[in-house]
Design an enzyme around this catalytic site. Structure first.
Site, PDB file in Angstrom:
ATOM      1  N   HIS A 142      -8.199  -5.163  -0.303  1.00 39.86           N
ATOM      2  CA  HIS A 142      -6.912  -4.539   0.017  1.00 39.86           C
ATOM      3  C   HIS A 142      -6.284  -5.119   1.279  1.00 39.86           C
ATOM      4  O   HIS A 142      -5.111  -4.870   1.547  1.00 39.86           O
ATOM      5  CB  HIS A 142      -7.108  -3.028   0.188  1.00 39.86           C
ATOM      6  CG  HIS A 142      -5.831  -2.251   0.251  1.00 39.86           C
ATOM      7  ND1 HIS A 142      -4.903  -2.238  -0.775  1.00 39.86           N
ATOM      8  CD2 HIS A 142      -5.304  -1.471   1.233  1.00 39.86           C
ATOM      9  CE1 HIS A 142      -3.882  -1.475  -0.432  1.00 39.86           C
ATOM     10  NE2 HIS A 142      -4.081  -1.000   0.774  1.00 39.86           N
TER      11      HIS A 142
ATOM     12  N   SER B  19       0.838  -1.192   0.000  1.00 38.32           N
ATOM     13  CA  SER B  19       0.000   0.000   0.000  1.00 38.32           C
ATOM     14  C   SER B  19       0.882   1.254   0.000  1.00 38.32           C
ATOM     15  O   SER B  19       1.667   1.444  -0.928  1.00 38.32           O
ATOM     16  CB  SER B  19      -0.963  -0.049   1.194  1.00 38.32           C
ATOM     17  OG  SER B  19      -1.990   0.916   1.063  1.00 38.32           O
TER      18      SER B  19
ATOM     19  N   ASP C 225      -9.503  -4.345  -5.672  1.00 34.63           N
ATOM     20  CA  ASP C 225      -8.829  -3.505  -4.675  1.00 34.63           C
ATOM     21  C   ASP C 225      -8.817  -2.058  -5.183  1.00 34.63           C
ATOM     22  O   ASP C 225      -8.126  -1.739  -6.152  1.00 34.63           O
ATOM     23  CB  ASP C 225      -7.400  -4.004  -4.452  1.00 34.63           C
ATOM     24  CG  ASP C 225      -6.609  -3.185  -3.446  1.00 34.63           C
ATOM     25  OD1 ASP C 225      -7.096  -2.120  -3.016  1.00 34.63           O
ATOM     26  OD2 ASP C 225      -5.495  -3.612  -3.083  1.00 34.63           O
TER      27      ASP C 225
END
Length: 213
Positions: free
Chosen positions: A195, A114, A182
């Site tokens: 995610h 991320s 996602d």
């Protein structure tokens, strides 16, 4: 906690107005054959990152035999401040550069999840400016260090939602996964829980890295 992590990451598109950052002084750790350098996601708990870093490191220890492993958690806020990813970028480059100088035979596996993927992207010369919790590049790994990077493992990489990916020197050494739906890495994705499921991909990523070292 996991839902908060994802929703918080989705709430900001970072990058504008960054001040010049100076990397903190880093001292080299003990020399091992391979060091796993991991940048966690936004607000992610865990030593290297509960969702990605820790599971990947555990999987690597099982898959790589006959070599010593160590780890380093990138020192950065991993929050929603506009300079967060840039601080991680500076710390990762500073640490790896110092470590490579002190341990010339050591190789590196870079792991980013991320916002942490933004940190790694920037560090290898792929700008995350304009991505969710991204930033302009403030430092890149020098050419002398590039051959020492065995693998780059990216999960929920926000630049993919911009239609970008890792290209060039590091492309063949990069494992870059975006779960279907996602919204952090897939343009138009609507499955926020996707995610948070990258622990399931730790084994595949570790196998990829093991094949590169």
């Amino acid at each position: 906690m996991r839902i908060r992590l994802c929703l918080a990451a989705l709430s900001l598109v970072g990058g504008a107005g960054l001040a010049t950052l100076s990397a903190p002084t880093a001292s080299a750790a003990a020399c091992t054959d391979i060091e796993v350098v991991a940048a966690r996601g936004t607000f992610e708990p865990g030593t290297l990152g509960f969702i990605v870093g820790d599971p990947v490191y555990s999987a690597l220890k099982k898959k790589i035999s006959g070599k010593s492993l160590s780890s380093y958690a990138v020192n950065y806020p991993a929050d929603l401040s506009p300079t967060s990813a840039a601080q991680g970028n500076a710390d990762l480059v500073n640490h790896v550069r110092n470590q490579a100088a002190s341990c010339p035979n050591q190789r590196f596996v870079l792991v980013g999840y991320s916002q942490g993927a933004n940190v790694v992207d920037n560090s290898i010369g792929i700008s995350s400016a304009g991505a969710v919790v991204g930033s302009p590049i403030v430092a890149t790994l020098p050419a002398s260090v590039e051959p020492k990077v065995a693998a780059v493992l990216l999960f929920g990489n926000p630049i993919r939602a911009l239609g970008k990916s890792v290209t060039g020197t590091y492309q063949s050494r990069t494992f870059d996964i975006c779960a279907k739906g996602d919204p952090v890495c897939e343009r138009g994705g609507g499955d926020t829980l996707a995610h948070l499921g990258y622990s399931d991909d730790a084994d595949e990523a570790a196998a990829f890295a093991a094949g590169k070292v």
